[in-house]
Write a protein that holds these residues in place. Structure first.
Motif, mmCIF file in Angstrom:
data_model
loop_
_atom_site.group_PDB
_atom_site.id
_atom_site.type_symbol
_atom_site.label_atom_id
_atom_site.label_comp_id
_atom_site.label_asym_id
_atom_site.label_seq_id
_atom_site.Cartn_x
_atom_site.Cartn_y
_atom_site.Cartn_z
ATOM 1 N N PRO A 112 46.405 3.418 21.100
ATOM 2 C CA PRO A 112 46.453 4.312 20.201
ATOM 3 C C PRO A 112 47.706 5.553 20.427
ATOM 4 O O PRO A 112 46.831 5.790 21.813
ATOM 5 N N GLY A 113 47.484 6.585 19.747
ATOM 6 C CA GLY A 113 48.519 7.913 20.117
ATOM 7 C C GLY A 113 47.271 8.992 20.015
ATOM 8 O O GLY A 113 46.361 8.406 19.035
ATOM 9 N N GLY A 114 47.369 9.679 21.064
ATOM 10 C CA GLY A 114 46.482 11.152 20.814
ATOM 11 C C GLY A 114 45.412 10.511 21.877
ATOM 12 O O GLY A 114 44.846 10.103 22.098
ATOM 13 N N ALA A 115 44.396 11.647 22.091
ATOM 14 C CA ALA A 115 43.302 11.765 22.931
ATOM 15 C C ALA A 115 42.605 11.638 21.999
ATOM 16 O O ALA A 115 42.493 11.570 20.521
ATOM 17 N N ASP A 116 40.830 10.811 22.838
ATOM 18 C CA ASP A 116 40.004 10.646 21.791
ATOM 19 C C ASP A 116 39.187 11.887 21.402
ATOM 20 O O ASP A 116 39.722 12.717 21.820
ATOM 21 N N GLY A 117 39.153 10.783 19.821
ATOM 22 C CA GLY A 117 38.462 12.043 18.699
ATOM 23 C C GLY A 117 39.955 13.093 18.340
ATOM 24 O O GLY A 117 39.575 14.303 18.010
ATOM 25 N N SER A 118 40.986 12.579 18.727
ATOM 26 C CA SER A 118 41.734 13.812 18.090
ATOM 27 C C SER A 118 42.846 13.368 16.584
ATOM 28 O O SER A 118 42.549 11.999 16.669
ATOM 29 N N ILE A 119 42.994 14.011 15.919
ATOM 30 C CA ILE A 119 43.923 13.805 14.613
ATOM 31 C C ILE A 119 44.304 12.243 14.813
ATOM 32 O O ILE A 119 44.459 11.729 13.554
ATOM 33 N N ALA A 120 44.989 12.372 15.905
ATOM 34 C CA ALA A 120 46.515 11.569 15.960
ATOM 35 C C ALA A 120 45.813 10.220 16.802
ATOM 36 O O ALA A 120 46.069 9.206 15.587
ATOM 37 N N ARG A 121 44.432 10.165 16.965
ATOM 38 C CA ARG A 121 44.013 8.863 17.102
ATOM 39 C C ARG A 121 44.068 8.540 15.662
ATOM 40 O O ARG A 121 43.701 7.049 15.822
ATOM 41 N N LEU A 122 42.989 9.236 14.998
ATOM 42 C CA LEU A 122 42.090 8.408 13.674
ATOM 43 C C LEU A 122 43.172 7.828 12.823
ATOM 44 O O LEU A 122 42.982 6.953 12.718
ATOM 45 N N LYS A 174 33.618 5.156 12.696
ATOM 46 C CA LYS A 174 33.553 4.682 14.016
ATOM 47 C C LYS A 174 33.725 5.377 14.918
ATOM 48 O O LYS A 174 33.129 5.967 16.369
ATOM 49 N N PHE A 175 34.671 6.394 14.669
ATOM 50 C CA PHE A 175 35.875 7.629 14.882
ATOM 51 C C PHE A 175 34.290 8.727 15.248
ATOM 52 O O PHE A 175 34.635 9.426 16.150
ATOM 53 N N SER A 176 33.157 9.086 14.508
ATOM 54 C CA SER A 176 32.220 9.798 14.010
ATOM 55 C C SER A 176 31.244 9.559 15.702
ATOM 56 O O SER A 176 30.887 10.486 15.743
ATOM 57 N N LEU A 177 31.315 8.396 15.739
ATOM 58 C CA LEU A 177 30.282 8.219 16.965
ATOM 59 C C LEU A 177 30.495 9.027 18.235
ATOM 60 O O LEU A 177 29.466 9.194 18.749
ATOM 61 N N SER A 178 31.863 8.977 18.851
ATOM 62 C CA SER A 178 32.126 10.180 19.759
ATOM 63 C C SER A 178 31.715 10.985 19.589
ATOM 64 O O SER A 178 31.986 11.851 18.380
ATOM 65 N N PRO A 179 31.351 12.385 20.387
ATOM 66 C CA PRO A 179 31.272 13.720 20.412
ATOM 67 C C PRO A 179 32.510 14.555 19.400
ATOM 68 O O PRO A 179 32.534 15.156 18.767
ATOM 69 N N ALA A 180 33.893 13.878 20.328
ATOM 70 C CA ALA A 180 34.457 14.751 20.271
ATOM 71 C C ALA A 180 34.725 13.974 18.712
ATOM 72 O O ALA A 180 36.344 15.101 17.951
ATOM 73 N N GLY A 181 34.898 12.871 18.462
ATOM 74 C CA GLY A 181 35.589 12.804 17.080
ATOM 75 C C GLY A 181 34.408 13.376 15.943
ATOM 76 O O GLY A 181 34.894 13.761 14.903
ATOM 77 N N LEU A 182 33.093 13.443 15.888
ATOM 78 C CA LEU A 182 33.092 14.292 15.318
ATOM 79 C C LEU A 182 32.733 15.720 15.216
ATOM 80 O O LEU A 182 32.837 16.503 13.817
ATOM 81 N N GLN A 183 33.638 16.602 16.195
ATOM 82 C CA GLN A 183 33.686 17.837 16.452
ATOM 83 C C GLN A 183 35.291 18.016 15.116
ATOM 84 O O GLN A 183 35.216 18.441 14.198
#
Length: 415
Positions: free
Chosen positions: A284-294, A310-319
């Motif tokens: 996947p492209g982008g850092a964890d929790g980034s729009i590019a990763r999603l 699943k993306f929201s399970l990480s604190p960065a993704g939820l933020q």
């Protein structure tokens, strides 16, 4: 030995279609069984069984759609103007099942000096695919009806350029009124039957269906045409089921049962089966929790809502999901699977509640990004959650057609 497996939702249906020349697109599913026989002189046994997979079937509320009214200049040989024609059409819904009957109403106002010979109402299927740097497609007509023209509709008057604005405004209003009056429009019934492939939008394969209304004039004269995109699903639940049957092992195959090694795919930490089948790994492209990763995860997922969860399970993704700006909101909803776009819009709105909530600017960006068949559903699902609906509902209405705005009027009205 009994064997069960959960098939992920959103997989494209089984199909085989041929394009021009030697081009061919095929989606095939099979079950492979590999029996391991320990021992130096014992060969393993492998068998493969092909099965057909039908697409998803959902019971969705009917959502009418409208094309036009569109006024076009009627030209002969591309340059000799003979007046104008205004054409509009509506369908009673945009999502249909195989075997259903779709109702299409249309009206045509002829302000030209040429006759309308006939009007064709048709449902078209276009399947396109890419492989490497090559692309191909196949098109066919699923259903069609023909309505012969009425010479009395002809208005024997040439139009000058100064009449264009007045003619367009008056004709569009008249067509719009006629389409909402069953006594003044023409209605066609199209049956979705035969070898129809369910609609699908993937990164490599796309299956699109369109209802077209085309008025045919004389040779070398403009033929007005409008189209409405529709989404075709599999037969309604329970009407099109695949029931596997047991297959006997050939008598010539002697397999001592004391040599059979039982195994399988291990369960996850919770002891449940994984929803997704293994896929080729793509970084996947982008850092964890980034729009590019999603965005990358959505492009590889068969279930958009599950990918976002699943993306929201990480604190960065939820933020990230809690603080979406309108542009990012629209991008995510637009990348979701077509059938899931309204639900994804509402899902994102729920994540944003903790940081001020979704706004009309977010919804307007989403409406602009999604498929035409999902716009009304998206507005009805998200508009009640907009914190500034009373002041800024007009931002959403600007992105809707006149007909869609009528369908969404109640949802956009403030409480």
């Amino acid at each position: 030995y009994n064997f069960t497996a959960r098939i992920p939702s959103g997989l494209p249906p089984s199909m085989v279609v041929r394009g021009h020349g030697r081009s061919q697109c095929e989606i095939q599913y099979n079950i492979k069984v590999h029996l391991v026989r320990p021992g130096l002189l014992k060969s393993d046994v492998r068998m493969t069984a092909i099965f057909s997979l039908v697409g998803e079937s959902h019971d969705v509320p009917p959502s009418p759609a409208m094309a036009g009214p569109a006024t076009v200049a009627v030209n002969q040989c591309c340059c000799i103007n003979r007046g104008f024609m205004t054409l509009g059409a509506t369908t009673d819904r945009t999502m249909v099942h195989r075997g259903d009957t779709l109702s299409v109403a249309f009206c045509c106002k002829n302000d030209s000096t040429t006759n309308i010979d006939y009007t064709d109402v048709a449902m078209l299927e276009v399947i396109s695919w890419t492989a490497g740097n090559h692309a191909a497609h196949a098109a066919k007509t699923i259903a069609t009806n023909r309505f012969m023209g009425n010479p009395e509709d002809k208005l024997m008057k040439q139009h000058s350029s100064r009449d264009i604005a007045e003619t367009t405004q008056g004709a569009s209003k008249e067509i719009f009124e006629n389409l909402n009056d069953s006594a003044r429009n023409n209605t066609s019934k199209l049956i979705v039957q035969g070898q129809v492939v369910e609609s699908y939008a993937g990164s490599i394969i796309q299956v699109q269906h369109t209802v077209t209304v085309r008025s045919k004039t004389a040779c070398c004269i403009t033929d007005p045409e409008v189209g409405i995109k529709v989404f075709i699903m599999a037969n309604r639940t329970g009407e099109d089921e695949f029931i596997p049957t047991a297959v006997a092992i050939p008598n010539a195959m002697d397999i001592p049962m004391d040599s059979v090694v039982m195994g399988g795919v291990p369960a996850n930490a919770e002891g449940e089966e994984d929803d997704d089948l293994p896929m080729a790994f793509v970084a996947p492209g982008g850092a964890d929790g980034s729009i590019a990763r999603l965005a990358e995860e959505l492009s590889r997922s068969f279930n958009s809502q599950q990918a976002i969860q699943k993306f929201s399970l990480s604190p960065a993704g939820l933020q990230t999901l809690s603080t979406l700006d309108p542009q990012s909101y629209g991008m995510i909803v637009g990348k979701a699977r077509m059938l899931e776009q309204p639900k994804v819009g509402a899902q994102l709105a729920s994540f944003m509640k903790s940081q001020g909530g979704v706004t009309c600017a977010h919804l307007a960006a989403g409406v602009k990004a999604v498929s035409s068949v999902s716009r009304v559903g998206l507005v009805k699902a998200v508009a009640p959650e907009c914190s500034d609906r009373q002041a800024n509902a007009g931002l959403v209405a600007e992105e809707l057609s006149t007909f869609d705005a009528m369908m969404c009027e109640a949802a956009l009205s403030a409480k």
